[in-house]
Write a protein that holds these residues in place. Sequence first.
Motif, mmCIF file in Angstrom:
data_model
loop_
_atom_site.group_PDB
_atom_site.id
_atom_site.type_symbol
_atom_site.label_atom_id
_atom_site.label_comp_id
_atom_site.label_asym_id
_atom_site.label_seq_id
_atom_site.Cartn_x
_atom_site.Cartn_y
_atom_site.Cartn_z
ATOM 1 N N TYR A 39 0.812 -1.221 0.000
ATOM 2 C CA TYR A 39 0.000 0.000 0.000
ATOM 3 C C TYR A 39 0.842 1.265 0.000
ATOM 4 O O TYR A 39 0.296 2.359 0.063
ATOM 5 C CB TYR A 39 -0.900 0.023 1.239
ATOM 6 N N ARG A 40 2.161 1.158 0.006
ATOM 7 C CA ARG A 40 3.008 2.344 0.133
ATOM 8 C C ARG A 40 4.340 2.111 -0.560
ATOM 9 O O ARG A 40 4.780 0.965 -0.712
ATOM 10 C CB ARG A 40 3.241 2.657 1.606
ATOM 11 N N LEU A 99 -5.229 0.911 21.587
ATOM 12 C CA LEU A 99 -5.054 2.333 21.243
ATOM 13 C C LEU A 99 -3.907 2.938 22.054
ATOM 14 O O LEU A 99 -3.106 3.715 21.533
ATOM 15 C CB LEU A 99 -6.353 3.107 21.500
ATOM 16 N N VAL A 115 -7.344 5.789 8.903
ATOM 17 C CA VAL A 115 -6.241 5.169 8.162
ATOM 18 C C VAL A 115 -6.401 5.554 6.704
ATOM 19 O O VAL A 115 -7.449 5.293 6.094
ATOM 20 C CB VAL A 115 -6.267 3.632 8.288
ATOM 21 N N GLU A 145 -6.977 9.579 13.642
ATOM 22 C CA GLU A 145 -6.828 8.113 13.647
ATOM 23 C C GLU A 145 -7.468 7.407 12.454
ATOM 24 O O GLU A 145 -7.506 6.175 12.420
ATOM 25 C CB GLU A 145 -7.310 7.503 14.977
ATOM 26 N N LEU A 177 -8.679 4.172 3.905
ATOM 27 C CA LEU A 177 -8.607 2.710 4.025
ATOM 28 C C LEU A 177 -9.504 2.219 5.151
ATOM 29 O O LEU A 177 -10.031 1.114 5.098
ATOM 30 C CB LEU A 177 -7.168 2.261 4.295
ATOM 31 N N ASN A 178 -9.656 3.049 6.145
ATOM 32 C CA ASN A 178 -10.555 2.716 7.241
ATOM 33 C C ASN A 178 -10.829 3.980 8.040
ATOM 34 O O ASN A 178 -9.894 4.677 8.444
ATOM 35 C CB ASN A 178 -9.931 1.647 8.162
ATOM 36 N N ALA A 179 -12.107 4.282 8.243
ATOM 37 C CA ALA A 179 -12.459 5.431 9.068
ATOM 38 C C ALA A 179 -12.268 5.051 10.530
ATOM 39 O O ALA A 179 -12.073 3.882 10.859
ATOM 40 C CB ALA A 179 -13.902 5.832 8.814
ATOM 41 N N ALA A 180 -12.285 6.042 11.406
ATOM 42 C CA ALA A 180 -12.086 5.756 12.830
ATOM 43 C C ALA A 180 -13.067 6.560 13.661
ATOM 44 O O ALA A 180 -13.280 7.743 13.417
ATOM 45 C CB ALA A 180 -10.661 6.096 13.243
ATOM 46 N N ASP A 181 -13.677 5.887 14.629
ATOM 47 C CA ASP A 181 -14.413 6.616 15.649
ATOM 48 C C ASP A 181 -13.408 7.463 16.431
ATOM 49 O O ASP A 181 -12.215 7.151 16.446
ATOM 50 C CB ASP A 181 -15.091 5.637 16.621
ATOM 51 N N THR A 182 -13.919 8.503 17.072
ATOM 52 C CA THR A 182 -13.019 9.328 17.884
ATOM 53 C C THR A 182 -12.498 8.473 19.041
ATOM 54 O O THR A 182 -13.272 7.893 19.793
ATOM 55 C CB THR A 182 -13.760 10.536 18.449
ATOM 56 N N ALA A 219 1.043 5.406 3.566
ATOM 57 C CA ALA A 219 -0.171 4.972 4.258
ATOM 58 C C ALA A 219 0.076 5.071 5.752
ATOM 59 O O ALA A 219 1.205 4.882 6.206
ATOM 60 C CB ALA A 219 -0.513 3.523 3.874
ATOM 61 N N GLY A 220 -0.958 5.412 6.491
ATOM 62 C CA GLY A 220 -0.780 5.524 7.943
ATOM 63 C C GLY A 220 -2.003 6.098 8.619
ATOM 64 O O GLY A 220 -3.105 6.111 8.040
ATOM 65 N N TRP A 221 -1.782 6.536 9.846
ATOM 66 C CA TRP A 221 -2.870 7.082 10.665
ATOM 67 C C TRP A 221 -2.762 8.606 10.726
ATOM 68 O O TRP A 221 -1.654 9.147 10.745
ATOM 69 C CB TRP A 221 -2.769 6.556 12.089
ATOM 70 N N ASP A 255 3.052 6.615 11.171
ATOM 71 C CA ASP A 255 3.155 5.158 11.284
ATOM 72 C C ASP A 255 4.257 4.854 12.282
ATOM 73 O O ASP A 255 4.758 5.775 12.947
ATOM 74 C CB ASP A 255 3.373 4.479 9.920
#
Lengths: 583, 583
Positions: free
Chosen positions: A2-3, A129, A70, A68, A102-107, A22-24, A41
């Motif tokens: 992915y990177r 986390l 991705v 957070e 690539l992926n959403a994040a809740d707070t 790719a990362g957070w 990352d």
Amino acid sequence: MYRTHTCGELRLTHKGEQVTLAGWIQRIRNLGGMTFIDLRDRYGITQLTVNEDSPADVKAIAHTLGREFVIQVAGTVMERSSKNAKMPTGDIEIAISTCRILNAADTPPFTIEDESDGGEDLRARFRYLDLRRNPLQSALKLRHRMAQEVRKYLDSQHFLEIETPFLIKSTPEGARDFVVPSRMNQGEFYALPQSPQTFKQLLMVSGYDRYFQIVRCFRDEDLRADRQPEFTQIDCEMAFVEREDILQTFEELAKYLFKNVLDVEFTDAFPRMSYADAMQYYGSDKPDIRFDMRIAEVTDVVKGKNFAVFDDAEYTGGICVQNCAGYTRKQLDELTEWVKRPQVGAKGLVYIRWTDEGLKSSVDKFYTPDDLTRIAARHGAKQGDLILLLCGEKKKTQEALGTLRIEMGTRLGLRKSGTFAPLWVYDFPLLEWDNETQRFYAMHHPFTSPKPEDLEKFNSNDKNLLAQVNANAYDFVLNGTEIGGGSIRIHDSKVQQRMFEVLGFSPEEANYKFGFIINAFKYGAPPHGGIAFGFDRWCALFGGQETIRDFIAFPKNNAGRDVMLDAPSKIDEAQLKELGLKV
Amino acid sequence: MYRTHTCGELRLTHKGEQVTLAGWIQRIRNLGGMTFIDLRDRYGITQLTVNEDSPADVKAIAHTLGREFVIQVAGTVMERSSKNAKMPTGDIEIAISTCRILNAADTPPFTIEDESDGGEDLRARFRYLDLRRNPLQSALKLRHRMAQEVRKYLDSQHFLEIETPFLIKSTPEGARDFVVPSRMNQGEFYALPQSPQTFKQLLMVSGYDRYFQIVRCFRDEDLRADRQPEFTQIDCEMAFVEREDILQTFEELAKYLFKNVLDVEFTDAFPRMSYADAMQYYGSDKPDIRFDMRIAEVTDVVKGKNFAVFDDAEYTGGICVQNCAGYTRKQLDELTEWVKRPQVGAKGLVYIRWTDEGLKSSVDKFYTPDDLTRIAARHGAKQGDLILLLCGEKKKTQEALGTLRIEMGTRLGLRKSGTFAPLWVYDFPLLEWDNETQRFYAMHHPFTSPKPEDLEKFNSNDKNLLAQVNANAYDFVLNGTEIGGGSIRIHDSKVQQRMFEVLGFSPEEANYKFGFIINAFKYGAPPHGGIAFGFDRWCALFGGQETIRDFIAFPKNNAGRDVMLDAPSKIDEAQLKELGLKV
């Protein structure tokens, strides 16, 4: 993949290159027409930029991003106009041309920063986390490095890493075993090993000569602060060796780790101290020798001067706290209260201040200036120093003085993190008498050999003589923490049987629990010895931390629970039935 | 130190040196005035000599020595008059001047030789003596080397070795968990991990990017031959990767191990095969491709020729055994019996021999020479070959042919130890329907992702469609043994929830068992995947052995018992009471 690069990799030399990262998302800053995104990352943080010239879809996505998330981005490496010298990637930024979530994040329930706003319980529940935070990532990276370097060194010294079983036999002696019910042999249990002690000794009997393992061990104890029911040991054993060979081999290991993990060089031999000296001068079997402040006994000086407290005491001793003669009455009262806490257990505190006006003590009416001068001399005190005296039963008072010494060292900033003071302590007593059960216990474990010169005492039935027997045992101490302990083992089956006898085992009992090792010694056991290091604690000390919890990826809490998994937990009735058990 | 050199170290260059050795007596030969003693340690064997000129006490002691005594000797390195080219130390011997018995030995219950006279049970009971034998020492040394090299390679690729807990939560799905009763939380149990699967995925969520561990795993299964209740995995996981990245990374690991442990070089890419092809051509999901002998289907050729057996069968296929047309009737009858064994499960065997006289089969009355020629062509057969045909339900028959193929390969010596044929197998079915429980089970485990192109089928409720979904999974196969398996994981919490739904979990059940990982996926989970290798088996294969037992220092027997320790065993009532348990 992915990177094309990690978030810690890009430099000015990459300027102009097309890259994919790719990362957070660590942070998003919206400055009108410009959006700055810090992408994180394991390897670092890289700044991404979205501006008015960015593609419309990128601008649209940028508005939907949050902490957070991705993401995967492609773009061009640009030179930053305002560089950040504190970041390895601070000279560049990426003008992004595509951005994909690539992926959403809740707070997250707490901030993923070096200093988090989350409480300990919350962070434990969301350990996955908490593990994103830098301090924990650094701790686990250090642990990884330690593990690799330990193996590299021991491999170079011809140690063989040999795995020993986890499902073994329960032989309660010392701490409690965790047990594992057997389904195939209903009513019977395996135990989880408290250490691979007997196995490594068997490996010596088998001729493996040098063994090591970095291995999980288990103890079902009531957990004190900073103890874990499962913990990791660097477990080692050598054949055809004497104490000196072990100390040298593992001193070299420690020096190698200091050098290769921390870049700290030790050229001189590590200091060594007998257990007797450690108790006498430091009131502890694991002295922190980063600072001096040694204990001096003054029993003979203070007795017979009509001060009943000292007259009645078996022992009086003190420490000299340099440059603290100026302590106020209030400070001294507070210290007096401190030593009276049950954790220290002293009855009171006597002080002597050496001010401009000479020696002044809290017991001036009993002691002449000459007496005080003699006490000061014992402590090597000089003008400006403060002497603190405790009295009572000898060993307890030495230990209380040891605790006070550590406290004063801490208060005066003498216990500097980043300073390392290794020490070998040797010649421990072999046995400890327990008044409650009216029997001896092995101070180390029942496989530790008595010192050869004490064999006669060991074979006597006189309790006082037995209590004097020294063990051929040694501890490795770092900054006041015991991180390793070992011994030359018994390799003679008769001595081993005598040991079980001294510990109050009937021959049948000894045979039931340890028959395999008593037998093994009959078929040609070489002289051997070893050591085991507390790996969690060694890592923590190298990381400059007091607690081990951050150096374990998924630790248990003080109640032995994993609050992330919610374990232990109930199991199905069906499962219990298969095991032939009832709760 | 009890020695100056090991027993494997001395050469002619040491001639004349004074040395001290220590070790076990392998053999004593008394030749009148001369006594030869072979002294053994982990490093080798050195010959000691006692002759008429030896000191009187040495001569006296020499008479009292026996096999497996542990002795320490000092003496002079001498050149041998008759050298032994087979031994690294065969040019020298030690004329000993002192000899000290460090430990006498009872006569061992079996001989400590490469080929022992002890039965399996006896050797297991005295495992510490069996472990002295060369084949076991070599096995454990190989395992040590493997472990070090695995770590060296993965460390060089920026993998972090992170330890995961052993006391976890019981989540029965697949094999049975071993459980550990909790004393501090009575009535509750920990479980021992079947693998660190969920933890390594959480570490990816935590951003560790590349993880590995050589780690013990536990499965409470009814033990088949050569399975152990505790076994060791090389467990690995990577983030931001696709299948290709994983295959390449671990193909490089395998090549590195081949090169650095066995000195076997693989320059080409390892072959790859889909699960469908593996079943079709090899009747196995782990083909041994050291030899060809591929399965050919002939259903279409054989049907409709009035041979009821083939007419009624869903599938007919065969293998071509080269140069075996000369098999006698007796040999073919024996093979027929062999395929009828329940382990193979065929109903019968049809053969076609291509002799000098042409094609002759056991079903000549149904098939014309033309038919037989077509079958032979399908198999690529030539004169001198033997074709063996089985028929029945398709998958079962393919598997039976796969088993027959392996048997014929073994009989013909085509499965050479020391020859290595690695293979990737990919595109496994995601789900397996179980008729008994009327539900799907995950073929790999419930965290394996469906292939992206099969997502639509995965979301349907049509059992037939679901059964067609392929997993993004792969196995690493070596010489017909699966030694690694892995997959790209689900990283989307919705897909994960759907997976639990397909497996028949209620949302509550899924949440109770796996809530932590479903939750973790909500806070920014990266795409990730991994693999785990069976370390015991990989070591055994590299050591050229079929069974893993000799590659484990202290294995359990087929009943899950450690007969050396006599574990599992009963525990005290007091201990049970503390745990709140009744047997």
